[in-house]
Design a protein around this motif. Structure first.
Motif, PDB file in Angstrom:
ATOM      1  N   ALA B  36       0.833  -1.204   0.000  1.00  0.00           N
ATOM      2  CA  ALA B  36       0.000   0.000   0.000  1.00  0.00           C
ATOM      3  C   ALA B  36       0.866   1.252   0.000  1.00  0.00           C
ATOM      4  CB  ALA B  36      -0.910  -0.007   1.222  1.00  0.00           C
ATOM      5  N   PHE B  37       0.322   2.349  -0.505  1.00  0.00           N
ATOM      6  CA  PHE B  37       0.966   3.658  -0.420  1.00  0.00           C
ATOM      7  C   PHE B  37       0.007   4.559   0.325  1.00  0.00           C
ATOM      8  CE2 PHE B  37       4.335   6.284  -2.575  1.00  0.00           C
ATOM      9  CZ  PHE B  37       4.064   7.441  -1.869  1.00  0.00           C
ATOM     10  N   LEU B  38       0.290   4.732   1.614  1.00  0.00           N
ATOM     11  CA  LEU B  38      -0.627   5.445   2.501  1.00  0.00           C
ATOM     12  C   LEU B  38      -0.058   6.821   2.832  1.00  0.00           C
ATOM     13  CD1 LEU B  38      -3.048   5.429   4.605  1.00  0.00           C
ATOM     14  CD2 LEU B  38      -1.361   4.597   6.221  1.00  0.00           C
ATOM     15  N   ALA B  39      -0.904   7.839   2.701  1.00  0.00           N
ATOM     16  CA  ALA B  39      -0.503   9.184   3.130  1.00  0.00           C
ATOM     17  C   ALA B  39      -1.242   9.516   4.405  1.00  0.00           C
ATOM     18  CB  ALA B  39      -0.833  10.201   2.046  1.00  0.00           C
ATOM     19  N   LEU B  40      -0.474   9.869   5.452  1.00  0.00           N
ATOM     20  CA  LEU B  40      -1.067  10.364   6.700  1.00  0.00           C
ATOM     21  C   LEU B  40      -1.115  11.873   6.592  1.00  0.00           C
ATOM     22  CD1 LEU B  40       0.862   8.333   9.408  1.00  0.00           C
ATOM     23  CD2 LEU B  40      -1.549   8.132   8.851  1.00  0.00           C
ATOM     24  N   MET B  41      -2.307  12.414   6.640  1.00  0.00           N
ATOM     25  CA  MET B  41      -2.428  13.847   6.400  1.00  0.00           C
ATOM     26  C   MET B  41      -3.140  14.504   7.560  1.00  0.00           C
ATOM     27  SD  MET B  41      -3.273  13.646   2.356  1.00  0.00           S
ATOM     28  CE  MET B  41      -2.634  15.266   2.007  1.00  0.00           C
ATOM     29  N   GLU B 203       1.324  18.562   2.620  1.00  0.00           N
ATOM     30  CA  GLU B 203       0.844  18.715   1.258  1.00  0.00           C
ATOM     31  C   GLU B 203       1.545  17.677   0.397  1.00  0.00           C
ATOM     32  OE1 GLU B 203       0.988  22.658  -0.223  1.00  0.00           O
ATOM     33  OE2 GLU B 203      -0.723  23.150   1.043  1.00  0.00           O
ATOM     34  N   LEU B 204       0.820  17.075  -0.524  1.00  0.00           N
ATOM     35  CA  LEU B 204       1.398  15.980  -1.300  1.00  0.00           C
ATOM     36  C   LEU B 204       2.212  16.481  -2.482  1.00  0.00           C
ATOM     37  CD1 LEU B 204      -1.538  13.448  -1.254  1.00  0.00           C
ATOM     38  CD2 LEU B 204       0.644  13.242  -0.100  1.00  0.00           C
ATOM     39  N   GLY B 205       1.731  17.536  -3.147  1.00  0.00           N
ATOM     40  CA  GLY B 205       2.454  18.050  -4.308  1.00  0.00           C
ATOM     41  C   GLY B 205       2.623  16.963  -5.357  1.00  0.00           C
ATOM     42  N   PRO B 206       3.844  16.783  -5.888  1.00  0.00           N
ATOM     43  CA  PRO B 206       4.066  15.802  -6.955  1.00  0.00           C
ATOM     44  C   PRO B 206       3.865  14.354  -6.510  1.00  0.00           C
ATOM     45  CG  PRO B 206       5.954  17.265  -6.706  1.00  0.00           C
ATOM     46  CD  PRO B 206       5.066  17.512  -5.548  1.00  0.00           C
ATOM     47  N   ASP B 231      -4.926  17.866  -2.086  1.00  0.00           N
ATOM     48  CA  ASP B 231      -4.440  18.648  -0.956  1.00  0.00           C
ATOM     49  C   ASP B 231      -5.523  19.506  -0.313  1.00  0.00           C
ATOM     50  OD1 ASP B 231      -1.898  17.718  -0.817  1.00  0.00           O
ATOM     51  OD2 ASP B 231      -1.106  19.137  -2.283  1.00  0.00           O
ATOM     52  N   HIS B 232      -6.314  20.198  -1.139  1.00  0.00           N
ATOM     53  CA  HIS B 232      -7.256  21.151  -0.545  1.00  0.00           C
ATOM     54  C   HIS B 232      -8.407  20.434   0.144  1.00  0.00           C
ATOM     55  CE1 HIS B 232     -10.377  20.739  -3.726  1.00  0.00           C
ATOM     56  NE2 HIS B 232      -9.326  20.377  -4.442  1.00  0.00           N
ATOM     57  N   GLU B 233      -8.685  19.205  -0.292  1.00  0.00           N
ATOM     58  CA  GLU B 233      -9.807  18.484   0.311  1.00  0.00           C
ATOM     59  C   GLU B 233      -9.535  18.077   1.747  1.00  0.00           C
ATOM     60  OE1 GLU B 233     -11.351  16.420  -3.846  1.00  0.00           O
ATOM     61  OE2 GLU B 233     -10.025  15.347  -2.493  1.00  0.00           O
ATOM     62  N   VAL B 234      -8.243  17.907   2.058  1.00  0.00           N
ATOM     63  CA  VAL B 234      -7.876  17.446   3.389  1.00  0.00           C
ATOM     64  C   VAL B 234      -8.358  18.418   4.453  1.00  0.00           C
ATOM     65  CG1 VAL B 234      -5.909  17.032   4.893  1.00  0.00           C
ATOM     66  CG2 VAL B 234      -5.909  16.160   2.564  1.00  0.00           C
ATOM     67  N   HIS B 235      -8.335  19.704   4.116  1.00  0.00           N
ATOM     68  CA  HIS B 235      -8.620  20.707   5.132  1.00  0.00           C
ATOM     69  C   HIS B 235     -10.081  21.120   5.121  1.00  0.00           C
ATOM     70  CE1 HIS B 235      -4.396  20.675   5.770  1.00  0.00           C
ATOM     71  NE2 HIS B 235      -4.194  20.846   4.486  1.00  0.00           N
ATOM     72  N   GLN B 236     -10.915  20.440   4.323  1.00  0.00           N
ATOM     73  CA  GLN B 236     -12.343  20.728   4.324  1.00  0.00           C
ATOM     74  C   GLN B 236     -13.030  19.701   5.201  1.00  0.00           C
ATOM     75  OE1 GLN B 236     -12.842  20.273   0.153  1.00  0.00           O
ATOM     76  NE2 GLN B 236     -12.410  22.422  -0.285  1.00  0.00           N
ATOM     77  N   TRP B 238     -15.778  18.253   4.965  1.00  0.00           N
ATOM     78  CA  TRP B 238     -16.559  17.212   4.285  1.00  0.00           C
ATOM     79  C   TRP B 238     -15.696  16.370   3.353  1.00  0.00           C
ATOM     80  CZ3 TRP B 238     -16.565  22.374   3.618  1.00  0.00           C
ATOM     81  CH2 TRP B 238     -16.139  22.856   2.397  1.00  0.00           C
ATOM     82  N   PHE B 239     -14.350  16.578   3.376  1.00  0.00           N
ATOM     83  CA  PHE B 239     -13.393  15.841   2.563  1.00  0.00           C
ATOM     84  C   PHE B 239     -13.801  15.852   1.102  1.00  0.00           C
ATOM     85  CE2 PHE B 239     -12.797  14.214   6.843  1.00  0.00           C
ATOM     86  CZ  PHE B 239     -11.540  14.713   7.011  1.00  0.00           C
ATOM     87  N   ALA B 240     -13.874  14.719   0.415  1.00  0.00           N
ATOM     88  CA  ALA B 240     -14.082  14.717  -1.033  1.00  0.00           C
ATOM     89  C   ALA B 240     -15.555  14.759  -1.416  1.00  0.00           C
ATOM     90  CB  ALA B 240     -13.429  13.486  -1.644  1.00  0.00           C
ATOM     91  N   GLU B 241     -16.416  15.103  -0.476  1.00  0.00           N
ATOM     92  CA  GLU B 241     -17.844  14.916  -0.698  1.00  0.00           C
ATOM     93  C   GLU B 241     -18.566  16.200  -1.096  1.00  0.00           C
ATOM     94  OE1 GLU B 241     -19.456  11.804  -0.314  1.00  0.00           O
ATOM     95  OE2 GLU B 241     -17.341  11.228  -0.465  1.00  0.00           O
ATOM     96  N   THR B 242     -17.900  17.156  -1.694  1.00  0.00           N
ATOM     97  CA  THR B 242     -18.497  18.469  -1.937  1.00  0.00           C
ATOM     98  C   THR B 242     -19.788  18.385  -2.742  1.00  0.00           C
ATOM     99  OG1 THR B 242     -16.826  18.559  -3.633  1.00  0.00           O
ATOM    100  CG2 THR B 242     -16.625  20.115  -1.801  1.00  0.00           C
ATOM    101  N   HIS B 243     -19.827  17.530  -3.718  1.00  0.00           N
ATOM    102  CA  HIS B 243     -20.961  17.561  -4.642  1.00  0.00           C
ATOM    103  C   HIS B 243     -22.131  16.729  -4.152  1.00  0.00           C
ATOM    104  CE1 HIS B 243     -18.259  19.693  -7.110  1.00  0.00           C
ATOM    105  NE2 HIS B 243     -17.416  18.682  -7.128  1.00  0.00           N
ATOM    106  N   THR B 244     -21.847  15.648  -3.436  1.00  0.00           N
ATOM    107  CA  THR B 244     -22.927  14.751  -3.061  1.00  0.00           C
ATOM    108  C   THR B 244     -23.493  15.075  -1.687  1.00  0.00           C
ATOM    109  OG1 THR B 244     -21.254  13.246  -2.279  1.00  0.00           O
ATOM    110  CG2 THR B 244     -22.139  12.834  -4.468  1.00  0.00           C
TER     111      THR B 244
END
Lengths: 334, 280
Positions: B36-41, B203-206, B231-236, B238-244
């Motif tokens: 796995a490639f896990l990012a702790l943010m 921030e993940l960047g590249p 990157d920007h979703e981490v600090h919201q 609702w995370f990646a759920e803006t539309h739903t």
């Protein structure tokens, strides 16, 4: 007595052996202390060892072994204080340092030992070393050098980055205590040569000198040991030759010689670092603008007198605060 | 080297960590599978560095347990399988050290006491230097390198031990973009070789395209555990759920074999004037 006859005397030969081994052992462990930014730890252990010497003189036990014992206890105590107490670590160390020195002088006063006896250990007395002392010094010094060189990869890793060393499975506390104990042992090895009050100089000054000119740890370690031998044997020889005309103590001569090496190395190191910084390659990336230089009187090339610095896939010539890069028949400003 | 078992590379169950008596991490359940490639943010102070340090044993747990390759941390000793890249120390040590020497220290997990470097050791060190692109700087003092290059040296040091499980603490912090790209290329190569990577990043960047799972910490608890986030979703909140605007995260966000999503139990932390926060 001619100098040749003087150096042939047994006491002189013993002094030379002790100086040689001290010059090897003290900078070897000193390199690890300097790497961990504990340059003054040797000084602290030296102060604590004064109590050991005074105890030895007072009780009739061997001052050398008592000094080894008390110095090791003191060094481990310093290491424990350093590891536990983050807040006032240096204050706690200072308490130990001065407690050791005061305790030593107090005990020697109580026992009525002569000041001269204690002085031999405080400032060194190479020429009064007994054959047994030389033997003990030899064994201890060879042990210190052997462990410092043999375990150098482990000691280097622990001193460089403790957290990485722990995750690499090294027993960090064991190596920390080992460095403290080796420092204590080399303090007592060096006390007859340069004395307890100057012992730290032989641990630190050769390292400071060699790192002016080196870029790697191993060359620093080797050069420091070489300089240590040069200073301690050289200091003894100088002091002996000078003793025809005046009273010259070997201990301070050794330290002054070591400092003299530093004074010579310092400007050379400064010049080398300056030169390296000038020749450091420029950051990658080209300027956005294509800016041509004005009329250029000569062609840049090897031997044109302008410093050539690598930049990406070409070289820039440093020219009166500008950077000129060849572009076809003209030069660009980079 | 043992055969790769199907289970997890590293796991923490009910992990609590206190630093100086202050609870920093509470009730952390994380499992990382092989490869796995896990990012702790998370924001500064959210406990992400504390978590990665607890996983390698640098921070002691006050409750719960950590297992590395199925073995409890206290009895774990196969450190040659672990590669740790600490946060770049700001101060270099008191004596100069060359790039090669620092990288060679990474080989200590596989070297025995008082033995000189073997040919295998030297080859591994050379390869690690090649991978991070610093083979031509091996004789230079580490202190003469830029911050990004120093970070690459620390990664090469971990690489030299040829581990299977990497922990990287903020490898991109204070590193310029070209160096971040080299870093990303290095990690892509490791991922390709099947290494497991746990990475702390503000921030993940590249690095973003490499990440296949993100765990977001907020105030010492797991606030999100699921597919990679930008990157920007981490600090919201609702995370990646803006539309739903889901009110509950469905279980399909949990990667197979990972801990249950805890987002529902996290106290809502948005301020009253946070416009979108009111939507939840």
């Amino acid at each position: 007595m001619s100098p040749a006859e003087l150096f042939a005397q047994p006491f002189m030969q013993r002094a030379l052996i002790a100086a040689l081994l001290t010059g090897l052992a003290a900078p070897a462990i000193g390199t690890f202390l300097v790497q961990r930014r504990l340059a003054l730890m040797g000084d602290g252990i030296g102060h604590v060892a004064v109590t050991g010497v005074a105890l030895g003189l007072a009780t009739g036990a061997s001052p050398l072994w008592m000094a080894v014992l008390v110095a090791v206890v003191g060094a481990v105590l310093i290491e424990v204080i350093r590891e536990r107490g983050q807040t006032n670590g240096d204050v706690a160390l200072a308490l130990l340092f001065y407690g050791g020195l005061a305790g030593g002088i107090f005990i020697s006063g109580l026992s009525g030992a002569s000041g001269a006896a204690l002085n031999r250990y405080l400032f060194g007395s190479l020429t009064t070393i007994s054959p047994q002392d030389v033997l003990v010094t030899m064994v201890l010094a060879i042990a210190v050098v052997g462990l410092c060189v043999g375990l150098a990869p482990q000691l280097f890793a622990v001193a460089q980055d403790q957290e990485f060393a722990r995750v690499a499975g090294l027993r960090v506390r064991f190596y920390n205590v080992l460095v403290a104990v080796l420092a204590a042992v080399s303090v007592t090895v060096a006390m007859r040569t340069v004395g307890l009050l100057l012992v730290s100089a032989l641990m630190v000054v050769p390292v400071a000198t060699s790192q002016q000119l080196t870029r790697s740890f191993r060359t620093t370690l080797a050069a420091a040991m070489g300089l240590g031998v040069l200073a301690s044997v050289g200091g003894l020889v100088v002091a002996t030759l000078a003793s025809y005309r005046a009273t010259v103590a070997p201990g301070p001569t050794i330290v002054l010689l070591a400092l003299g090496c530093y004074v010579i190395a310092w400007p050379i190191g400064g010049w080398l670092r300056h030169r390296a910084r000038l020749r450091e390659p420029f950051a990658e990336g080209q300027p956005d603008l294509h800016e041509r230089t004005g009329e250029h009187p000569h062609d840049h090339g090897p031997g044109c007198g302008h410093l050539a610095v690598p930049h990406d896939d070409h070289v820039d010539y440093v020219h009166d605060g500008h950077r000129h890069a060849a572009h076809g028949a003209h030069y660009d400003e980079h | 080297m043992t055969t790769p078992q199907p289970g997890t590379a590293v796991s923490m169950r009910g992990g609590n960590v206190s630093l100086g008596g202050r609870p920093v991490l509470r009730g952390i359940d994380v499992e990382v599978g092989h490869g796995a490639f896990l990012a702790l943010m998370g924001a500064n102070g959210s406990g992400k560095s504390t978590l990665v340090r607890a996983l390698v044993g640098l921070n002691a747990l006050t409750a719960g347990e950590v297992r590395l390759f199925g073995t409890p941390l206290a009895s774990y000793d196969a450190w040659e399988r672990i590669g740790f890249v600490p946060q770049r120390a700001t101060a270099t040590s008191g004596v100069p050290a060359s790039v090669w020497e620092v990288v060679a220290a990474g080989r200590l997990t596989r070297r025995r006491l008082l033995r000189p470097l073997s040919r295998t050791d030297r080859a591994a060190i050379d390869e690690a230097l090649e991978v991070v692109g610093l083979a031509d700087r091996r004789r230079d003092a580490v202190s003469n390198l830029s911050g990004g290059q120093q970070q690459r040296v620390l990664i090469a040091r971990a690489l030299a031990g040829q581990p299977e499980l990497f922990f990287l603490d903020e490898p991109t912090a204070g590193v310029d973009l070209p160096n971040q790209q080299v870093l990303a290329d290095t990690l892509a190569l490791l991922k390709e070789r099947g290494a497991t990577i746990v990475l702390v990043a503000h921030e993940l960047g590249p690095l973003a395209p490499l990440v296949d799972r993100a765990v977001v910490l907020r105030d010492g608890r797991v606030a999100y555990d699921g597919p990679a986030l930008r990157d920007h979703e981490v600090h919201q909140p609702w995370f990646a759920e803006t539309h739903t605007h889901h009110h509950h995260h469905e279980p399909h966000h949990t990667a197979p074999g990972t801990a249950p999503v805890q987002v529902d139990h996290v106290p809502h932390v948005a301020s009253p004037i946070d416009r979108n926060g009111g939507a939840r």
